[in-house]
Design an enzyme around this catalytic site. Structure first.
Site, PDB file in Angstrom:
ATOM      1  N   GLY A  50       0.792  -1.221   0.000  1.00 44.09           N
ATOM      2  CA  GLY A  50       0.000   0.000   0.000  1.00 44.09           C
ATOM      3  C   GLY A  50       0.825   1.274   0.000  1.00 44.09           C
ATOM      4  O   GLY A  50       0.293   2.366   0.105  1.00 44.09           O
ATOM      5  N   CYS A  51       2.149   1.146  -0.121  1.00 40.08           N
ATOM      6  CA  CYS A  51       2.995   2.334  -0.191  1.00 40.08           C
ATOM      7  C   CYS A  51       3.563   2.461  -1.606  1.00 40.08           C
ATOM      8  O   CYS A  51       3.904   1.453  -2.218  1.00 40.08           O
ATOM      9  CB  CYS A  51       4.147   2.232   0.797  1.00 40.08           C
ATOM     10  SG  CYS A  51       3.622   1.950   2.495  1.00 40.08           S
ATOM     11  N   GLN A  52       3.707   3.696  -2.101  1.00 40.27           N
ATOM     12  CA  GLN A  52       4.291   3.881  -3.434  1.00 40.27           C
ATOM     13  C   GLN A  52       5.796   3.622  -3.375  1.00 40.27           C
ATOM     14  O   GLN A  52       6.403   3.178  -4.324  1.00 40.27           O
ATOM     15  CB  GLN A  52       4.003   5.281  -3.993  1.00 40.27           C
ATOM     16  CG  GLN A  52       4.126   5.304  -5.519  1.00 40.27           C
ATOM     17  CD  GLN A  52       3.972   6.685  -6.116  1.00 40.27           C
ATOM     18  OE1 GLN A  52       3.567   7.629  -5.462  1.00 40.27           O
ATOM     19  NE2 GLN A  52       4.314   6.818  -7.375  1.00 40.27           N
ATOM     20  N   SER A  53       6.381   3.911  -2.210  1.00 39.04           N
ATOM     21  CA  SER A  53       7.779   3.543  -2.020  1.00 39.04           C
ATOM     22  C   SER A  53       7.785   2.293  -1.135  1.00 39.04           C
ATOM     23  O   SER A  53       6.806   1.995  -0.476  1.00 39.04           O
ATOM     24  CB  SER A  53       8.523   4.681  -1.345  1.00 39.04           C
ATOM     25  OG  SER A  53       7.793   5.154  -0.240  1.00 39.04           O
TER      26      SER A  53
END
Lengths: 142, 405
Positions: A50-53
């Site tokens: 759920g994190c872009q990074s």
């Protein structure tokens, strides 16, 4: 210090900066200072979805308290996770599960973050709570 | 004559927005473009004075809406130089257009056939074909991209064969900015009678699109990437092909006669336009393309090339920057990375300074991964961007890099 006291200290630190660029600069410094996670924990198992990074979070129990370590390939994300760790590390599962996360609103972090980053933050909190629950279950069974 | 950028910026109300207390610098035109007052007004005018369902009802408003709607089709057909007006099918956009062809193509694909695409496709021109191949046990073959961001043409030529049932590729890469040699590749494909679909999402606002000159069988684009409304777009198809393909959605105007036993489908273009069409947005799309036509697409391209050149040379002066995609023929798209810095961090700080850029894999994961990257920062220019915005961006970028390194 209790979780609440530590959270209050963080909120006050952020109040020192008027400008969001300065707040980001502070987050970046926190990110750079975050102790490096043991590389054996930088695996897909420790990845928070759920994190872009990419964010890796590891938890272990030391004398009834949970110690979190984390890393991210993006330094601002690392700064955010380091805030969470500073506040929530070295507490019992019960204390973590009862923690009030409204300090994030006081910092203005949640409303200021992009929706993807806010989702990422929510995922980090969820993962921290999951670890706490798992350790709590484990200690109840002993 | 100089390009009247300062004057036409006034046409775009959103450009006066402030972001985090800074004037908006909108460099995410590859994702979507802003809308001029003319387009916004056209939508309002339609709902205030013309709104009615088209092609049905013998009343005044319905006639008015129908005339406007078909007038838009006529203009758009001319704009892309289609031979016939009915070769313009209104869809929800590029993705919808490509899905339409891929779904309708089921009956033309047998087990063991090949569908040919390129490694620079975004997901919309990849997944529909991948799913088609999966369902029909056909092979999805991929033309590779060279390090400079151009297609490997000698390999592409070798991959064409009678086994290939359709070739689908992008006119312009959304990540690299590469303008592909469409005419050349279409001609090569035609030697084997292979039909060609061109994804024009990134092209329609930046270069001249002449479907007869390109000679492709299908051409897909979205209005919203060309200063028009979201939610509408076009599938152009040569009429011989559109007549051959079965419709894949049913109901509404696409029907000629219906009984409980059978249905006779309507003729082109209605055969592919099931349900009530998005009339207002189609009229907005017409207005947007007229806007481009008035400015002259070649003038726009020339102006944007100036922005591209200035931005490219300024970026290359910053240590640690690597531009991804250095094709000779490019539109105003620059993807880049900065050594030691995550694109997402840069995007966040640029946003703080009012600059909208795209970070990540740009809905083209296979391409970005094949370049060995976990994402890039992409700036993509539009006709309202200025050289001074580029300079402000470069200064802001330097500041962000200093903070992050």
């Amino acid at each position: 210090m209790t979780i609440k006291e530590k959270a209050q200290a963080v909120v006050e630190e952020f109040w020192m900066f008027d400008d969001w660029m300065d707040k980001y600069a502070y987050l970046i410094e926190l990110g750079k200072d975050l102790p490096v996670i043991d590389s054996q924990f930088k695996t897909n198992n420790h990845l928070i979805s759920g994190c872009q990074s990419r964010v890796w979070l590891h938890a272990e129990e030391q004398e009834g308290q949970i110690v979190f370590t984390a890393d991210s390939d993006a330094v601002i994300t690392k700064g955010i996770v380091s805030l969470l760790i500073r506040i929530l590390s070295n507490h019992t599962p019960k204390e973590i599960l009862e923690a009030d996360f409204s300090f994030l609103e006081s910092i203005g972090l949640q409303e200021h973050l992009s929706p993807t980053r806010a989702n990422g933050l929510a995922s980090m909190i969820k993962q921290i709570q999951l670890y706490a629950r798992a350790f709590q279950l484990k200690s109840n069974q002993l | 004559m100089a390009f009247p950028v300062n004057q036409l910026r006034n046409d775009f109300p959103i450009l006066s927005t402030q972001v985090h207390g800074k004037p908006l610098v909108y460099f995410d035109n590859g994702a979507t473009t802003q809308k001029p007052r003319q387009v916004i007004d056209r939508l309002v005018q339609y709902y205030e004075t013309e709104n009615s369902n088209v092609h049905r009802g013998a009343h005044h408003l319905s006639n008015l809406a129908t005339v406007s709607f078909e007038g838009a089709r006529n203009f758009i057909a001319q704009y892309i130089n289609a031979q016939r007006t009915e070769e313009v099918i209104f869809t929800r956009g590029t993705t919808d257009s490509i899905n339409l062809v891929a779904s309708s193509f089921h009956s033309f694909i047998q087990k063991g056939d090949e569908v040919l695409i390129t490694a620079m496709e975004h997901h919309s021109n990849l997944v529909p074909w991948q799913q088609l191949c999966k369902n029909k046990e056909a092979h999805l073959c991929v033309i590779q991209v060279l390090e400079d961001g151009m297609l490997d043409m000698p390999v592409a030529r070798k991959m064409l064969s009678p086994k290939v049932k359709i070739l689908a590729f992008t006119h312009i890469s959304n990540v690299l900015g590469t303008i592909n040699p469409v005419k050349e590749l279409v001609a090569e494909a035609h030697r084997y009678n292979i039909p060609v679909l061109i994804d024009g999402a990134q092209a329609i606002a930046h270069v001249q699109v002449d479907v007869q000159e390109l000679d492709c069988e299908f051409y897909a684009f979205s209005a919203h990437k060309a200063y028009g409304p979201m939610g509408t777009g076009v599938l152009y198809g040569k009429s011989e092909w559109l007549n051959k393909l079965p419709p894949c959605q049913f109901g509404g105007e696409m029907i000629d006669q219906v009984s409980f036993d059978k249905t006779v489908f309507n003729k082109l273009p209605y055969k592919f336009e099931a349900g009530t069409p998005n009339v207002a947005d189609v009229l907005g799309m017409e207005t947007a393309l007229r806007y481009l036509d008035t400015l002259g697409i070649k003038n726009i391209q020339q102006y944007e090339d100036g922005l591209l050149e200035h931005a490219t040379s300024s970026l290359l002066k910053i240590p640690g920057i690597k531009i991804i995609g250095r094709a000779k023929q490019k539109t105003a798209v620059i993807s880049f990375i900065v050594e030691g810095i995550h694109p997402y961090d840069l995007g966040t700080l640029l946003d703080q300074m009012g600059i909208a850029v795209r970070t990540g894999n740009h809905c083209a994961q296979p391409l970005v991964e094949s370049l060995g990257l976990n994402g890039t920062i992409r700036v993509s220019f539009g006709l309202y961007n200025t050289l001074s915005e580029v300079d402000y961006f470069i200064d802001s970028l330097k500041r962000a890099i200093n903070m992050l390194l």
